[in-house]
Design a protein around this motif. Structure first.
Motif, PDB file in Angstrom:
ATOM      1  N   GLY A  40       4.715   7.619  -1.626  1.00 49.53           N
ATOM      2  CA  GLY A  40       4.946   6.900  -2.872  1.00 49.53           C
ATOM      3  C   GLY A  40       6.315   7.144  -3.478  1.00 49.53           C
ATOM      4  O   GLY A  40       6.637   6.610  -4.541  1.00 49.53           O
ATOM      5  N   LYS A  43      10.308   5.511  -0.044  1.00 50.98           N
ATOM      6  CA  LYS A  43      11.011   5.485   1.244  1.00 50.98           C
ATOM      7  C   LYS A  43      10.980   4.091   1.886  1.00 50.98           C
ATOM      8  O   LYS A  43      12.013   3.608   2.355  1.00 50.98           O
ATOM      9  N   SER A  44       9.797   3.472   1.913  1.00 48.12           N
ATOM     10  CA  SER A  44       9.707   2.137   2.530  1.00 48.12           C
ATOM     11  C   SER A  44      10.506   1.125   1.732  1.00 48.12           C
ATOM     12  O   SER A  44      11.200   0.278   2.306  1.00 48.12           O
ATOM     13  N   THR A  45      10.408   1.218   0.429  1.00 44.28           N
ATOM     14  CA  THR A  45      11.152   0.293  -0.430  1.00 44.28           C
ATOM     15  C   THR A  45      12.652   0.483  -0.218  1.00 44.28           C
ATOM     16  O   THR A  45      13.405  -0.493  -0.114  1.00 44.28           O
TER      17      THR A  45
HETATM   18  P1  ADP Z   1       6.781   5.604   0.372  1.00 41.93           P
HETATM   19  O1  ADP Z   1       7.263   4.780   1.533  1.00 41.93           O
HETATM   20  O2  ADP Z   1       7.700   6.759   0.064  1.00 41.93           O
HETATM   21  O3  ADP Z   1       5.366   6.048   0.492  1.00 41.93           O
HETATM   22  P2  ADP Z   1       6.847   3.073  -1.077  1.00 41.93           P
HETATM   23  O4  ADP Z   1       8.252   2.576  -1.085  1.00 41.93           O
HETATM   24  O5  ADP Z   1       5.904   2.482  -0.105  1.00 41.93           O
HETATM   25  O6  ADP Z   1       6.868   4.689  -0.940  1.00 41.93           O
HETATM   26  O7  ADP Z   1       6.220   2.876  -2.535  1.00 41.93           O
HETATM   27  C1  ADP Z   1       6.846   3.288  -3.738  1.00 41.93           C
HETATM   28  C2  ADP Z   1       5.988   2.827  -4.915  1.00 41.93           C
HETATM   29  O8  ADP Z   1       5.996   1.407  -4.992  1.00 41.93           O
HETATM   30  C3  ADP Z   1       4.532   3.237  -4.808  1.00 41.93           C
HETATM   31  O9  ADP Z   1       4.065   3.522  -6.100  1.00 41.93           O
HETATM   32  C4  ADP Z   1       3.863   2.003  -4.242  1.00 41.93           C
HETATM   33  O10 ADP Z   1       2.518   1.940  -4.615  1.00 41.93           O
HETATM   34  C5  ADP Z   1       4.670   0.899  -4.882  1.00 41.93           C
HETATM   35  N1  ADP Z   1       4.741  -0.324  -4.032  1.00 41.93           N
HETATM   36  C6  ADP Z   1       5.278  -0.436  -2.812  1.00 41.93           C
HETATM   37  N2  ADP Z   1       5.208  -1.683  -2.346  1.00 41.93           N
HETATM   38  C7  ADP Z   1       4.571  -2.415  -3.302  1.00 41.93           C
HETATM   39  C8  ADP Z   1       4.205  -3.793  -3.432  1.00 41.93           C
HETATM   40  N3  ADP Z   1       4.459  -4.697  -2.483  1.00 41.93           N
HETATM   41  N4  ADP Z   1       3.569  -4.162  -4.582  1.00 41.93           N
HETATM   42  C9  ADP Z   1       3.307  -3.269  -5.558  1.00 41.93           C
HETATM   43  N5  ADP Z   1       3.648  -1.964  -5.512  1.00 41.93           N
HETATM   44  C10 ADP Z   1       4.278  -1.534  -4.398  1.00 41.93           C
END
Ligand code: ADP
Length: 238
Positions: A40, A43-45
């Motif tokens: 959370g 990283k993916s974002t």
């Molecule tokens: P990580 O890859 O480090 O686990 P993410 O980038 O996936 O983190 O997520 C960062 C935050 O954004 C988290 O709180 C996640 O729930 C939220 N999030 C990610 N993608 C979406 C989306 N498409 N819609 C709503 N919330 C999102």
């Protein structure tokens, strides 16, 4: 490649989630950086925004002299094909194509012809010169991931993004792939940005950028797996 004050929010109003908050981070040419952080952390974002797969809500992403925000969708697609390389956890090879065809696919998609010398060079670089006519299913997982590394290298990209590149491999094979990534940086001057949750994988990078709550938390130079693991434990306890 550089992110300047990048923020990304998903949803609106009460459902609004801030995934990245004014993240500023710089990846020098010829460097190998691991990006880590608790689940959370964003990283993916980060990866999606940095690689031009998604657009930040505010802030800017620069690749060389290009501000990605100035590009339309078609230009962004071209940038991803020609100036960025990708390595995924699940290899993402096409089973019906040969190894050679998988490696040169990005050139084909970019409408460029596959210079045989370039194909030979990258195949040798990843140790697969004798497997070019095989199909992916005839290769081990480690070999398939090396095909993916060769595919990422073929266009001479300015940056290569790797998303958990060893997540599907056993630890010994994983280390071989990580050593290869380090080599294409140290010997050939490529730039690699790798998102991972694995401290051993991160220890192959030159430095680790830690994210927490969607922003830059700290940086560690010359990481070891033990130091990275200790830092991750502390960030998770935050
Ligand atoms: P990580 O890859 O480090 O686990 P993410 O980038 O996936 O983190 O997520 C960062 C935050 O954004 C988290 O709180 C996640 O729930 C939220 N999030 C990610 N993608 C979406 C989306 N498409 N819609 C709503 N919330 C999102």
């Amino acid at each position: 490649m550089e992110l300047r004050s990048v923020s990304k929010t998903y949803g609106q109003g009460a459902a609004e989630v801030s995934a990245l908050h004014e993240l500023t981070v710089d990846f020098e040419r010829g460097s190998f950086t691991a990006v880590m952080g608790p689940s959370g952390a964003g990283k993916s974002t980060f990866l999606h925004c940095a690689a031009g797969l998604d657009r930040p809500t505010s802030g800017s992403v620069w690749l060389g002299g290009t501000d990605l925000a100035t590009l339309d969708e078609a230009q962004l697609t071209m940038l991803r094909r020609e100036r960025v390389g990708f390595i995924f956890q699940a290899y993402n090879l096409l089973g019906s194509l040969t190894v050679a065809e998988n490696i040169t696919l990005p050139l084909l998609l970019a409408g460029r012809s596959a210079d045989p010398g370039r194909l030979e060079h990258v195949a040798r670089r990843v140790g697969l010169s004798d497997r070019l006519r095989n199909r992916p299913a005839q290769l081990s997982g480690g070999q398939q991931q090396r095909v993916a590394v060769a595919r990422a290298l073929i266009t001479k990209p300015e940056v290569i993004f790797a998303d958990e590149p060893t997540g599907a491999l056993d630890s010994r094979t994983g280390r071989q792939v990580l050593a290869l990534l380090r080599e294409i940086v140290d010997r050939d001057g490529n730039t690699v940005v790798m998102v991972t949750h694995d401290p051993v994988a991160a220890s192959f990078a030159q430095r680790v950028v830690f994210l927490a709550d969607g922003t830059f938390a700290e940086v560690m130079e010359a990481p070891t797996a033990a130091r990275v693991a200790a830092r991750m434990t502390r960030l998770e306890e935050w």
